[in-house]
Design a protein around this motif. Structure first.
Motif, short mmCIF file in Angstrom:
data_model
loop_
_atom_site.label_atom_id
_atom_site.label_comp_id
_atom_site.label_asym_id
_atom_site.label_seq_id
_atom_site.Cartn_x
_atom_site.Cartn_y
_atom_site.Cartn_z
N PHE A 199 -18.22 -49.87 -34.38
CA PHE A 199 -17.90 -48.51 -34.76
C PHE A 199 -16.29 -48.57 -35.03
O PHE A 199 -15.55 -47.81 -35.78
CB PHE A 199 -18.30 -47.53 -33.63
N ALA A 200 -15.31 -49.23 -34.10
CA ALA A 200 -14.00 -49.33 -34.05
C ALA A 200 -13.59 -49.85 -35.48
O ALA A 200 -12.67 -49.24 -36.17
CB ALA A 200 -13.41 -50.15 -32.99
N LYS A 201 -14.32 -51.02 -35.86
CA LYS A 201 -14.08 -51.81 -37.15
C LYS A 201 -14.23 -51.00 -38.30
O LYS A 201 -13.40 -50.70 -39.27
CB LYS A 201 -15.04 -52.90 -37.21
N ALA A 202 -15.32 -49.95 -38.21
CA ALA A 202 -15.65 -49.17 -39.62
C ALA A 202 -14.81 -48.01 -39.51
O ALA A 202 -14.13 -47.60 -40.73
CB ALA A 202 -17.12 -48.65 -39.19
N ILE A 203 -14.33 -47.37 -38.42
CA ILE A 203 -13.48 -46.32 -38.29
C ILE A 203 -12.15 -46.79 -38.72
O ILE A 203 -11.59 -46.19 -39.71
CB ILE A 203 -13.39 -45.70 -36.81
N THR A 204 -11.68 -47.83 -38.35
CA THR A 204 -10.26 -48.31 -38.81
C THR A 204 -10.17 -48.71 -40.43
O THR A 204 -9.09 -48.70 -40.68
CB THR A 204 -9.66 -49.45 -37.71
N GLY A 206 -12.30 -47.45 -42.45
CA GLY A 206 -12.62 -46.20 -43.18
C GLY A 206 -14.00 -46.33 -44.05
O GLY A 206 -14.41 -45.78 -45.07
N LYS A 207 -14.98 -47.29 -43.37
CA LYS A 207 -16.36 -47.48 -43.82
C LYS A 207 -17.14 -46.47 -42.85
O LYS A 207 -16.72 -46.10 -41.80
CB LYS A 207 -16.66 -48.88 -43.77
N PRO A 208 -18.30 -46.26 -43.56
CA PRO A 208 -19.25 -45.50 -42.71
C PRO A 208 -19.83 -46.15 -41.64
O PRO A 208 -20.17 -47.36 -41.57
CB PRO A 208 -20.43 -45.32 -43.72
N ILE A 209 -20.18 -45.56 -40.43
CA ILE A 209 -20.76 -46.35 -39.37
C ILE A 209 -22.40 -45.74 -39.55
O ILE A 209 -22.62 -44.52 -39.78
CB ILE A 209 -20.15 -45.67 -38.05
N LYS A 210 -23.10 -46.74 -39.13
CA LYS A 210 -24.58 -46.66 -39.13
C LYS A 210 -25.12 -46.24 -37.59
O LYS A 210 -24.84 -46.64 -36.76
CB LYS A 210 -25.40 -47.86 -39.32
N LEU A 211 -25.56 -44.87 -37.69
CA LEU A 211 -26.21 -44.26 -36.51
C LEU A 211 -27.75 -44.25 -36.72
O LEU A 211 -28.29 -43.55 -37.33
CB LEU A 211 -25.72 -42.89 -36.40
N LEU A 272 -24.41 -41.04 -27.80
CA LEU A 272 -23.71 -42.06 -28.77
C LEU A 272 -22.80 -41.07 -29.58
O LEU A 272 -21.83 -41.73 -29.78
CB LEU A 272 -24.68 -42.71 -29.64
N MET A 273 -23.10 -40.05 -29.95
CA MET A 273 -21.87 -39.19 -30.69
C MET A 273 -21.03 -38.87 -29.86
O MET A 273 -19.77 -38.68 -30.71
CB MET A 273 -22.82 -37.96 -31.06
N HIS A 274 -20.82 -38.53 -28.48
CA HIS A 274 -19.62 -38.48 -27.91
C HIS A 274 -18.92 -39.67 -27.72
O HIS A 274 -17.60 -39.70 -28.03
CB HIS A 274 -20.28 -38.22 -26.23
N VAL A 275 -19.56 -40.97 -27.62
CA VAL A 275 -18.77 -42.25 -27.88
C VAL A 275 -17.97 -42.31 -29.07
O VAL A 275 -17.01 -42.70 -29.13
CB VAL A 275 -19.49 -43.47 -27.75
N VAL A 276 -18.70 -42.03 -30.23
CA VAL A 276 -18.02 -41.91 -31.51
C VAL A 276 -16.90 -40.94 -31.41
O VAL A 276 -15.74 -41.33 -31.99
CB VAL A 276 -19.25 -41.72 -32.88
N SER A 277 -16.99 -39.82 -31.00
CA SER A 277 -15.85 -38.96 -31.11
C SER A 277 -14.72 -39.27 -30.23
O SER A 277 -13.68 -39.20 -30.49
CB SER A 277 -16.56 -37.60 -30.50
N LYS A 289 -20.27 -40.92 -41.39
CA LYS A 289 -21.71 -41.18 -40.65
C LYS A 289 -22.91 -41.44 -41.58
O LYS A 289 -23.10 -40.87 -42.40
CB LYS A 289 -21.68 -40.19 -39.61
N GLU A 290 -23.36 -42.57 -41.30
CA GLU A 290 -24.62 -42.87 -42.05
C GLU A 290 -25.86 -42.73 -41.08
O GLU A 290 -25.93 -43.60 -40.36
CB GLU A 290 -24.82 -44.05 -42.75
N MET A 291 -26.79 -41.79 -40.94
CA MET A 291 -27.69 -41.65 -40.26
C MET A 291 -29.13 -42.23 -40.80
O MET A 291 -29.40 -42.04 -41.72
CB MET A 291 -28.01 -39.95 -40.05
N LEU A 292 -29.64 -43.08 -39.57
CA LEU A 292 -30.83 -44.11 -40.08
C LEU A 292 -31.75 -44.09 -39.09
O LEU A 292 -31.76 -43.37 -37.92
CB LEU A 292 -30.06 -45.36 -40.40
N PRO A 293 -32.87 -44.26 -39.57
CA PRO A 293 -34.29 -44.09 -38.60
C PRO A 293 -34.01 -45.32 -37.43
O PRO A 293 -33.12 -46.27 -37.37
CB PRO A 293 -35.36 -44.59 -39.36
#
Length: 338
Positions: A199-204, A206-211, A272-277, A289-293
């Motif tokens: 998540f840290a890598k994607a955020i820094t 500017g890439k989407p994180i897979k959730l 997990l969404m709290h951790v992302v925030s 954010k990319e929402m996945l099954p």
């Protein structure tokens, strides 16, 4: 036990590095073993080792534990009074594509560690298991009293096998063995294949994180310093065997043999969404954010019951998710020169 070297396998790894540091700061002599494979960037492993090698009480052995002859020689040379076995092929998702790596490292490697302990008078073997052994269980919090015979990944099955192999050796050869079921460990020097780092890598960048599971996941995130603290309290407390243990009504976490299982967790699952925030706040940008099954082999929630740790060694996790993520984010920025 402190007069002779403690063996830490997986010393170039995330948890192994932190444990080795704690042992060295407590004045212990440490032999760190690692194969330094390329499951993730070896440069991170080398950077951890560079720090450990600054201590004169640390020596490093590059060795793959699946090498039976070399492992046997190492144990015969040092006759380690205590072994902290953390080396393993990690990762649930990797096991879907590379199943044989888990048999070679987690079963074969552990077999060689058990034999080393058996033939060289080891007084205490502590070994990494995983919260993944709870598999298809849905009763929360996960308790060491629960049956754990329904793994949902080969990684989990290999960790459960380690618990059973250790029990057989404790029963047959009276080797005191403590199994540690880790729950989503995170912190500075963390693993790049784990959620916090990804998540840290994607955020820094500017890439989407897979959730996965649409972000509807809860994890018992455990700060690495709390894990180290629990292990430091356990190392000089080898299990004695439970005199009240009964084969008619077997307790899954103890035995008449000197063998015991503990959960090492925060005992406070986080959305997990709290951790992302919290990560977004630390890095000052909102993640795409990319929402996945749900992924095969994954579980929606983990939550550790750690009552026995509190009762037996006075352990309580000391790091809130806010403080832990702040420490992780500071390290991440420093390490990557952000």
């Amino acid at each position: 036990m402190s007069d002779k070297a403690v063996l830490v396998t997986g010393a170039a790894g995330f948890i192994g590095f932190h444990i080795a540091q704690r042992l060295l700061s407590a004045g212990r002599v440490v032999v760190g073993l690692d194969a330094v494979n390329d499951y993730y960037d070896p440069k991170l492993k080398e950077a951890r080792l560079d720090i450990l090698k600054r201590d004169p009480n640390f020596s490093f052995v590059k060795l793959d534990l699946a090498n039976r002859a070399a492992t046997s020689l190492l144990f015969a040379q040092y006759r380690f009074p205590a072994v902290i076995h953390l080396a393993a092929q990690a990762g649930v998702r990797y096991s879907l594509q590379h199943p044989h790596a888990y048999i070679d490292a987690n079963i074969g490697g552990f077999m060689n560690v058990l034999e080393g302990c058996r033939h060289n008078d080891c007084k205490h073997l502590l070994f990494a298991s995983s919260s993944s052994v709870y598999g298809a269980n849905t009763k929360l919090p996960f308790s060491v009293q629960d049956n754990v015979d329904h793994p949902v990944s080969l990684y989990a099955a290999s960790k459960r096998a380690n618990e059973l192999m250790a029990h057989a050796y404790s029963h047959l050869y009276r080797i005191p063995a403590t199994g540690l079921r880790f729950f989503t460990v995170y912190g500075p020097w963390g693993r790049p294949d784990m959620a916090m780092f990804i998540f840290a890598k994607a955020i820094t960048e500017g890439k989407p994180i897979k959730l996965f599971n649409g972000g509807n996941m809860r994890r018992d995130f455990t700060f690495v310093d709390d894990v180290s603290e629990a292990i430091m309290r356990l190392i000089d407390r080898p299990p004695q065997g439970n005199p009240g243990w009964s084969g008619a009504k077997p307790d899954p976490a103890t035995s008449a043999a000197p063998w015991k299982i503990y959960n090492i967790g925060n005992s406070h699952p986080e959305d997990l969404m709290h951790v992302v925030s919290l990560l977004e706040k630390q890095f000052g940008r909102v993640a795409a954010k990319e929402m996945l099954p749900m992924q095969p082999g994954d579980v929606p929630a983990t939550y550790a019951d750690i009552d026995d740790l509190a009762r037996e060694i006075g352990f309580a996790p000391a790091t809130t998710i806010e403080n832990g993520i702040a420490k992780f984010a500071k390290w991440y920025r420093d390490y990557h020169n952000l």
